[in-house]
Write an enzyme that holds these catalytic residues in place. Structure first.
Site, PDB file in Angstrom:
ATOM      1  N   THR B  52       0.865  -1.187   0.000  1.00 15.63           N
ATOM      2  CA  THR B  52       0.000   0.000   0.000  1.00 15.63           C
ATOM      3  C   THR B  52       0.898   1.232   0.000  1.00 15.63           C
ATOM      4  O   THR B  52       2.118   1.107   0.003  1.00 15.63           O
ATOM      5  CB  THR B  52      -0.898   0.047   1.250  1.00 15.63           C
ATOM      6  OG1 THR B  52      -0.087   0.397   2.381  1.00 15.63           O
ATOM      7  CG2 THR B  52      -1.562  -1.297   1.522  1.00 15.63           C
ATOM      8  N   CYS B  53       0.281   2.413   0.041  1.00 18.24           N
ATOM      9  CA  CYS B  53       1.118   3.616   0.017  1.00 18.24           C
ATOM     10  C   CYS B  53       1.905   3.784   1.318  1.00 18.24           C
ATOM     11  O   CYS B  53       2.891   4.492   1.349  1.00 18.24           O
ATOM     12  CB  CYS B  53       0.284   4.859  -0.285  1.00 18.24           C
ATOM     13  SG  CYS B  53      -1.058   5.106   0.851  1.00 18.24           S
ATOM     14  N   ASN B  54       1.452   3.120   2.370  1.00 12.41           N
ATOM     15  CA  ASN B  54       2.150   3.283   3.638  1.00 12.41           C
ATOM     16  C   ASN B  54       2.965   2.086   4.073  1.00 12.41           C
ATOM     17  O   ASN B  54       3.691   2.160   5.059  1.00 12.41           O
ATOM     18  CB  ASN B  54       1.154   3.611   4.759  1.00 12.41           C
ATOM     19  CG  ASN B  54       0.715   5.047   4.701  1.00 12.41           C
ATOM     20  OD1 ASN B  54       1.490   5.905   4.306  1.00 12.41           O
ATOM     21  ND2 ASN B  54      -0.517   5.305   5.052  1.00 12.41           N
ATOM     22  N   ARG B  55       2.811   0.960   3.411  1.00  6.89           N
ATOM     23  CA  ARG B  55       3.575  -0.213   3.838  1.00  6.89           C
ATOM     24  C   ARG B  55       3.767  -1.218   2.705  1.00  6.89           C
ATOM     25  O   ARG B  55       2.942  -1.294   1.792  1.00  6.89           O
ATOM     26  CB  ARG B  55       2.899  -0.904   5.025  1.00  6.89           C
ATOM     27  CG  ARG B  55       1.559  -1.559   4.719  1.00  6.89           C
ATOM     28  CD  ARG B  55       0.926  -2.129   5.966  1.00  6.89           C
ATOM     29  NE  ARG B  55       0.620  -1.070   6.909  1.00  6.89           N
ATOM     30  CZ  ARG B  55       1.236  -0.927   8.080  1.00  6.89           C
ATOM     31  NH1 ARG B  55       2.163  -1.777   8.452  1.00  6.89           N
ATOM     32  NH2 ARG B  55       0.918   0.066   8.871  1.00  6.89           N
ATOM     33  N   GLU B 122      -8.439   4.460   9.674  1.00 10.68           N
ATOM     34  CA  GLU B 122      -8.874   4.690   8.277  1.00 10.68           C
ATOM     35  C   GLU B 122      -9.375   3.369   7.680  1.00 10.68           C
ATOM     36  O   GLU B 122      -8.828   2.298   7.987  1.00 10.68           O
ATOM     37  CB  GLU B 122      -7.752   5.320   7.442  1.00 10.68           C
ATOM     38  CG  GLU B 122      -6.415   4.605   7.499  1.00 10.68           C
ATOM     39  CD  GLU B 122      -6.196   3.695   6.326  1.00 10.68           C
ATOM     40  OE1 GLU B 122      -7.093   3.608   5.497  1.00 10.68           O
ATOM     41  OE2 GLU B 122      -5.135   3.047   6.271  1.00 10.68           O
ATOM     42  N   GLN B 128      -7.518  -3.148   1.484  1.00 13.17           N
ATOM     43  CA  GLN B 128      -6.231  -3.490   0.879  1.00 13.17           C
ATOM     44  C   GLN B 128      -5.734  -4.856   1.372  1.00 13.17           C
ATOM     45  O   GLN B 128      -5.176  -5.635   0.588  1.00 13.17           O
ATOM     46  CB  GLN B 128      -5.203  -2.396   1.198  1.00 13.17           C
ATOM     47  CG  GLN B 128      -5.475  -1.107   0.417  1.00 13.17           C
ATOM     48  CD  GLN B 128      -4.804   0.120   1.026  1.00 13.17           C
ATOM     49  OE1 GLN B 128      -4.529   0.171   2.222  1.00 13.17           O
ATOM     50  NE2 GLN B 128      -4.579   1.131   0.216  1.00 13.17           N
ATOM     51  N   GLY B 197      -5.449  10.062 -11.784  1.00 14.24           N
ATOM     52  CA  GLY B 197      -5.739   8.706 -11.309  1.00 14.24           C
ATOM     53  C   GLY B 197      -7.173   8.672 -10.832  1.00 14.24           C
ATOM     54  O   GLY B 197      -7.690   9.696 -10.344  1.00 14.24           O
ATOM     55  N   GLY B 199      -8.600   5.892  -8.969  1.00 12.94           N
ATOM     56  CA  GLY B 199      -8.809   4.730  -8.098  1.00 12.94           C
ATOM     57  C   GLY B 199      -9.543   5.097  -6.816  1.00 12.94           C
ATOM     58  O   GLY B 199     -10.144   6.174  -6.702  1.00 12.94           O
ATOM     59  N   ALA B 202      -8.302   8.252  -5.110  1.00 12.57           N
ATOM     60  CA  ALA B 202      -8.748   9.461  -5.825  1.00 12.57           C
ATOM     61  C   ALA B 202     -10.203   9.756  -5.483  1.00 12.57           C
ATOM     62  O   ALA B 202     -10.594  10.910  -5.289  1.00 12.57           O
ATOM     63  CB  ALA B 202      -8.587   9.258  -7.324  1.00 12.57           C
TER      64      ALA B 202
END
Lengths: 306, 460
Positions: B52-55, B122, B128, B197, B199, B202
């Site tokens: 993911t964007c954080n991990r 969140e 995810q 984007g 997704g 977005a």
């Protein structure tokens, strides 16, 4: 100084000081923005009212029109800055500018007093351009003072944003675009006044002989301020110079305007009276000869320096 | 846990900056390849990969009978990471973390419950994790043990969501980005938002930004998807080919494409800024790998913030949620204890299976002997009834021993009991990791049933 002036001076100073403390307290801890802005604005309004009263009483006591003499205009600039800020603060959405305006007003109040007093028999200027010249320069300087404040805050805010430090102080300062807009609007408001000041100053200077280095410097600084401010406005419109570049230009323009005033303020008292009356863009004053008054002379019998 | 340890190796927003995370990020289309690389390792039995964007994390459990140690499993994952980063690049070991056994399980639970997220509570992370689970299942990389663990993580996430206020409020990366945009522009009513984007992220950004913005524009590789998203917010859609023109109109740009290279370059923005006459442009890059060249931040009146840059803002906004963390952590601990019971029960499962098989074999043999001699005359229907009776008898007979054995496993008496039963009934020596991850035979199923009759952890 009579008692009424003394009381008004003290009360004005206290109001400005309280407003300064309120705004700085907000900048330091960031709590209660709306309350602080309201209280700060009220204290500033009180200070400006007392300041206006003080100028009136002082000029009546000395029989000097406020537009005749360097000391009154310095004081009037500070008072006008407060008035313009209070009138426009909601429109420009930059209440924190009060943190610049209040201490500036306080400093200007004391600076005008510390720089000596006007001659008791001033007011011999017979040219109609003089009051107009002084009036527009005082108004213009007040607007540029506000533009300078907005530009300075913009640079602080922009620096924080570029460094990605978006907590603390960044959250307490007005939005970046609001500061940019405020700076632009104050410049737009002040520039016509400055232009009239330049024109009237130039017209007067044609009639008299230029004095010493100080006069040349005042002229130079005055024109430099005008050129810089004009450049900032033109380049913004034509080439999109906004934000940081515009802020630097504004600060430099205001700096030159202040230098012009400073040259007037620090002139040696021993210097012979200048034949140039209205050469400077920003400052003016008259002496008993109907020309500019000596700046560092000791306070006159009245000792009133608003 | 007596079953071979689950191991997690990875990095997150807490351990590594986005520049490092993006090197390991795996787009969805490359996930099968990574899962194959993991499961082809001789020590790895099950694997799941979360990017993911954080991990970026890999979860693995040992292959049955391999006797793999946590170190060997972690090494297997690191090899895959190194292969992704490339020969010439290295990942600072300080950025990577490893968890094993119960700590690994707790980590999975916390991740799914959004307790380890940048924005506490969140909701996106659960989706995810589910996507990662689906991908691993689809590519047969998950089995009985790790699969069960991830399922349990879903339960934890749901409980945290319903039983605590951790997810209450509107804090998200998008909402924080909106706050920051307001600190730059004042309000957004005169400003245009461009989403690059289309997704899930977005969409979330559009929901936050769309409320106050003058207009929303969506720029995406696929025009139909862009149009679909734009339609929801009354905006305009375009493809990435027109991105540079879109930059002339936009004031706030939110990027969240899956591209592994910069979609927005410095040169592109320089040209745009000239045409914009210096109007402020604010980029929020919530994609990993990043879509916006960070050097763009150096251009006058342009500001680029990525997910890491927003972390401080998020922390401030989340102060109200931290009071809920203790309650959520308690749920994690409770569920971890339940999983422990289940996992320990799994350790005695081979013995239960063997005992049940032995019992059934004895009874079936005796029945067949009898049916072949004295009861030869019985019709097929009666024979089937007798076979069924043997099955029922086996179950009833084995129910209590199975339950007791599982209880013993929880109380640490499991190994002794297993040894005693193995000796008494002459059962085969159980392997530590048996049954295999994909085991689903009748005896295992019945053992699980016996387990669930008593105190089985509830999944799903």
């Amino acid at each position: 100084m009579n008692i009424a002036e003394g009381i008004l001076l003290v009360l004005t100073s206290l109001s400005y000081l309280a407003a300064t403390l309120v705004y700085f307290a907000f900048l330091l801890n960031g709590r209660g923005a709306s309350t602080v802005n309201r209280v700060g604005a009220r204290l500033l309004a009180l200070g400006a009212s007392l300041h206006a009263a003080h100028i009136c009483v002082a000029s009546l006591y000395l029989h000097i029109c406020p537009v005749e003499g360097i000391h009154f205009p310095v004081s009037v600039v500070a008072m006008l800055m407060c008035v313009v800020f209070l009138a426009l603060r909601k429109r420009v959405r930059a209440d924190v500018l009060g943190a610049f305006v209040a201490p500036f007003a306080l400093t200007a109040l004391f600076a005008s007093r510390m720089s000596g007093g006007p001659s008791a028999d001033t007011g011999h200027v017979r040219n109609v351009l003089l009051p107009l010249h002084v009036f527009v320069n005082v108004g213009g300087l007040a607007m540029f003072g506000l533009a300078f404040s907005a530009a300075s805050l913009y640079l602080v805010q922009e620096r924080l944003l570029k460094r990605k430090r978006v907590e603390g102080l960044f959250q307490r300062l007005p939005p970046l675009d609001a500061l940019d807009r405020a700076e632009h609007r104050f410049l737009l408001g002040g520039f016509p006044l400055l232009t009239v000041g330049i024109l009237t100053g130039t017209a007067w200077a044609r009639k008299v002989e230029m004095g010493g280095t100080a006069d040349v410097l005042r002229f130079g600084f005055g024109y430099a301020a005008w050129i810089l401010i004009a450049s900032v406005l033109v380049l913004r419109a034509a080439a999109g110079w906004r934000g940081r570049r515009a802020a630097y230009g504004t600060i430099a323009g205001f700096g030159f305007a202040m230098l012009a005033m400073l040259v007037y303020l620090v002139r040696s008292p021993a210097a012979p009276p200048s034949p140039v009356v209205m050469s400077t863009v920003i400052t003016t004053g008259t002496n008993s000869q109907g020309l500019e008054g000596p700046l560092m002379q000791p306070p006159s019998a009245g000792g009133i320096v608003p | 846990m007596s079953r071979g340890p689950i191991v997690v190796v990875g990095l997150s927003h807490k351990s590594a900056p986005v520049e490092v995370r993006e090197k390991l990020a795996v787009p969805a289309e490359e996930l099968p390849q990574v899962l194959r690389a993991l499961t082809h390792d001789p020590y790895v039995g099950e694997a799941m990969f979360l990017s993911t964007c954080n991990r970026v994390e890999a979860y693995v459990s040992p292959r049955a009978g391999s006797g793999a140690t946590p170190e060997q499993l972690a090494h297997a994952v690191r090899k895959v990471f190194e292969a992704r980063v490339g020969v010439n690049a290295k990942i600072d070991p300080g950025h990577l973390y490893e968890r094993e056994g119960e700590e690994a399980v707790r980590h999975i639970f916390r991740v799914a419950a959004s307790l380890d997220s940048m924005v506490l509570g969140e909701p996106q992370i659960l989706g995810q994790v589910k996507d990662a689970f689906d991908a691993a299942t689809e590519h047969q990389a998950l089995g009985h043990f790790l699969g069960r663990c991830v399922h349990r993580a879903f339960t934890v996430a749901k409980r945290v969501r319903t039983e605590t206020q951790l997810g209450a409020g509107t804090v998200s990366i998008s909402s924080v980005a909106v706050d920051l945009a307001k600190r730059i522009f004042g309000d957004l009513t005169d400003h245009v938002v461009l989403l690059v984007g289309a997704g899930e992220m977005a969409e979330a950004a559009a929901k936050s930004l769309g409320k106050g913005a003058k207009a929303i524009r969506v720029c995406n590789r696929s025009l139909p998807r862009a149009a679909e998203l734009a339609a929801q917010f009354g905006g305009a859609a375009s493809t990435l080919d027109t991105l540079e023109q879109e930059l002339l109109l936009a004031d706030v740009v939110v990027t969240s494409t899956g591209s592994s290279t910069f979609v927005i370059t410095k040169e592109m923005v320089k040209r745009a800024m000239k045409a914009r006459k210096g109007r402020t442009l604010f980029f929020v890059d919530i994609s990993v790998p990043r879509n916006v060249d960070p050097q763009i931040h150096e251009i006058d009146n342009v500001y680029v913030f990525n997910v890491d840059d927003l972390e401080g803002q998020v922390r401030d906004a989340m102060k109200a949620r931290t009071s809920e963390v203790a309650a959520a952590e308690q749920i994690v601990t409770t569920e971890l204890a339940e999983f422990r019971i289940w996992a320990r029960g799994l350790a005695v499962a081979p013995t239960v299976v063997a005992l049940r098989a032995r019992t059934r074999a004895v009874l079936t043999t005796e029945l067949e002997l009898t049916l072949g001699s004295r009861l030869r005359h019985l019709p097929e229907g009666d024979r089937a009834a007798l076979t069924q009776m043997i099955e029922s008898a086996t179950n009833k007979l084995m129910h209590t021993p199975t339950t007791r054995l599982k209880q013993a496993s929880v109380e640490e008496d499991g190994p002794d009991m297993v040894r005693a039963l193995t000796h008494l009934f002459d059962l085969p020596e159980p392997h530590e990791e048996a049954p295999n991850d994909t085991a689903s035979g009748k005896d295992v199923g019945q053992a699980a049933q016996d387990d669930s009759d008593d105190k089985a952890p509830q999944t799903h």
